[in-house]
Write an enzyme that holds these catalytic residues in place. Sequence first.
Site, PDB file in Angstrom:
ATOM      1  N   ASP A  51       0.260   0.227   0.676  1.00 18.85           N
ATOM      2  CA  ASP A  51       0.024  -0.063   2.082  1.00 18.85           C
ATOM      3  C   ASP A  51      -1.474  -0.115   2.393  1.00 18.85           C
ATOM      4  O   ASP A  51      -2.310   0.254   1.565  1.00 18.85           O
ATOM      5  CB  ASP A  51       0.662   1.013   2.965  1.00 18.85           C
ATOM      6  CG  ASP A  51       2.174   0.992   2.914  1.00 18.85           C
ATOM      7  OD1 ASP A  51       2.747  -0.042   2.558  1.00 18.85           O
ATOM      8  OD2 ASP A  51       2.789   2.040   3.230  1.00 18.85           O
ATOM      9  N   TYR A 108       3.033   9.245  -7.351  1.00 17.16           N
ATOM     10  CA  TYR A 108       2.093   9.261  -6.235  1.00 17.16           C
ATOM     11  C   TYR A 108       1.650  10.699  -5.979  1.00 17.16           C
ATOM     12  O   TYR A 108       2.410  11.647  -6.192  1.00 17.16           O
ATOM     13  CB  TYR A 108       2.743   8.720  -4.963  1.00 17.16           C
ATOM     14  CG  TYR A 108       2.836   7.218  -4.874  1.00 17.16           C
ATOM     15  CD1 TYR A 108       1.868   6.469  -4.176  1.00 17.16           C
ATOM     16  CD2 TYR A 108       3.888   6.532  -5.456  1.00 17.16           C
ATOM     17  CE1 TYR A 108       1.968   5.090  -4.077  1.00 17.16           C
ATOM     18  CE2 TYR A 108       3.991   5.150  -5.363  1.00 17.16           C
ATOM     19  CZ  TYR A 108       3.026   4.440  -4.664  1.00 17.16           C
ATOM     20  OH  TYR A 108       3.119   3.073  -4.573  1.00 17.16           O
TER      21      TYR A 108
END
Length: 269
Positions: A51, A108
């Site tokens: 993103d 992540y």
Amino acid sequence: MRYFVHIGYNGLHYNGWQKQPGVLNVQGVLEKALTQVLKTPVFIIGCGRTDAHVHASQFFFHMDVEDEWDFDLLFRLNKLLPANIAIFDIIAMDGLQHARFDAVLRSYDYFIHTYKDPFLNGLSSFYLLKDLHFDQMKQAVDVLPKYKDYRAFCTSPDKYEHTICNVMEANLAIDPSGDKLRFHISSNRFLSKMIRIIMGQLLKIGRGVLSVDEFENYLFTKQTPALITPAHPQGLYLSKVSYPYLNLPRRTAFSAILQNHADLSWKTL
């Protein structure tokens, strides 16, 4: 011939990985540099889509180049690219391996600091919070690998063929002072804003406005919370991508000390 390219980038000033008109994006910057250096149009496919303002300390893309170059491509690209994008390795493949579809694990890390620190700006998410309930946050994190369907923690679940994610690992760590937090999660795939939504829910648990049972009930019923509040993007890093045929260590020197696993001061809860 197909090549895999191992890179890292600081995404603070980019509108995400994916190429789109009118906005600065990582894919577009890389394609422009490759086309300029190789003097032929080059199109690339990434291992995923981060993103806007999200970082990647390990990321792969593949490209097909017909004519072999006779110069140091890695050196020229790093010289041409902005300082917030780094090329680590260029790897010739023996077939048509796919950077996105062949990835079997993605990890992540999400970082939070709870005091104002100008040197963490853009590298970690700042939340002015005191006395978070770390024990309850840990209980919620421990629940994650027990579930496979993450429809409840996705902004647009209906756009996917399915919302199954094989979460293999999830843990929470804090620094000795208790004012820096790291959330780590590994899965074969992730849904749109899934990690930031989970982190937003964990912060609610830490503040005492959401219970662990309520958090787990979202996963059990697959019902999206009435109010979705994704955590800030700046603290999120794509930190590891693995393939059946390629498993490179990440270049931790690229990332902030926050993400360096050699920093033994972090305590896993």
